[in-house]
Design an enzyme around this catalytic site. Sequence first.
Site, PDB file in Angstrom:
ATOM      1  CB  CYS A 172      30.894  44.293  18.886  1.00 45.17           C
ATOM      2  SG  CYS A 172      31.641  43.476  17.453  1.00 45.17           S
ATOM      3  CE1 TYR A 258      33.865  37.592  13.413  1.00 50.28           C
ATOM      4  CE2 TYR A 258      33.091  39.863  13.321  1.00 50.28           C
ATOM      5  CZ  TYR A 258      34.052  38.926  13.694  1.00 50.28           C
ATOM      6  OH  TYR A 258      35.188  39.350  14.329  1.00 50.28           O
TER       7      TYR A 258
END
Length: 440
Positions: A172, A258
């Site tokens: 990621c 997030y």
Amino acid sequence: MKKGVKIVTIGGGSSYTPELIEGFIKRHHELPVSELWLVDIEVGKEKLEIVGAMAKRMIRAAGIDCEVRLTLDRREALIDADFVTTQFRVGQLDARIKDETIPLRYDMIGQETNGAGGMLKAFRTIPVVLEIVEDMKELCPQAWLINFTNPAGMVTEAVLRYGEWEKVIGLCNVPIIAVKNEAAVLEMDEEALFFKFAGINHLHWHRVYGQTGDDLTEVLIDKLYGPDAKPEKLVENIKEMRFLQEQIAQLKMLPCPYHRYYYMTDSMLREEQEEAQKEGTRGEVVKRLEESLFELYKDPNLNYKPQELEKRGGAYYSDAACEIINSIYNNKGTKMVVNTRNRGAISDLPYDSAIEVTSIITSHGAEPVQFGKFPPAQRGLLQIMKAMEELTVEAAITGDYATALQAFILNPLVTSGDTAKAVLDEMLEAHRDYLPQFFK
């Protein structure tokens, strides 16, 4: 002398591919890629040809000895591969747009890797990844799978648990961007700091230490989230919603961007709904951006990665994939944040589950750095989300409706009960063509 390296990229027609090529070019002196196969499916053929031609121009301009091959035949490409990278999207961007728009109509977060949208993406993606793993077992059993197809954590979990394939690392770009941003905020070199990340994909926390072992985390919390802090923009697809300083200070750890979806759900939902009315969802914005990127890629004189690619939202993904491959190939021991098997690094999560954690990358893969236990605030959310991931992966493989519903109800971003069932039903139907396991 090691032989040249054969790399296969599945989803080779992706707009990210030029960054991947750039990453291999700048490492060619230590990572001698001699064969690069770009693989896609029939619906992606035009994009594959456009980006493939650009890849060949980039290789020629760099003056390196590497053959770029384009194919729609995955099995042909995989024969004797050393590394396989995955960067595909089942259902293309139209599927992402459905993942975003349908939940919003039910007053739920509509996002491609979080909430209902992320779970549907997992349902579509995991069976395809496991098919790739089965091909690898037959055609390139020594190869490493480097995955940056989202949801990266659940994909890694599926490959480890159900694919029974240990040679996998998920990736990621969010931790990479955080490291670069926080080093700049501290006005220090990245190499002078130690970043200790732990959690799961898109739900990790981290601490930062200086050269003398001093914990700089709370200094950073004040600089990033204190009253004088400027709004941060780390990830293109997440709005600059300010965290509550008191809450982050209590964590004594730095959050992932997030986390806004979980810590500030109401505000993020309102923002998403307003943006969807004005510019469309993020998927619709990206679709327009990709169209302009591919127009650029068609230029027969373009032989380098254009700056416009950074607006796509995946900065450093491909370059990080190249560095993982480089570190495995050369046994470099590079420190990176990756998705790998827990093996006790986070004692709050199952030993054999996939986690996202600071790791040392060597020739035998990722060695996670020991983290230990989380405080209650982090531990509670983390354990719920990992349980949700396990159910989602199981549903993706079995096509069991009740398991899928259980995962939906457990997810904090999905309204429970009849509403969860209604949104699940509508999303399964909307993606019917890509979910044969649910419609046997």
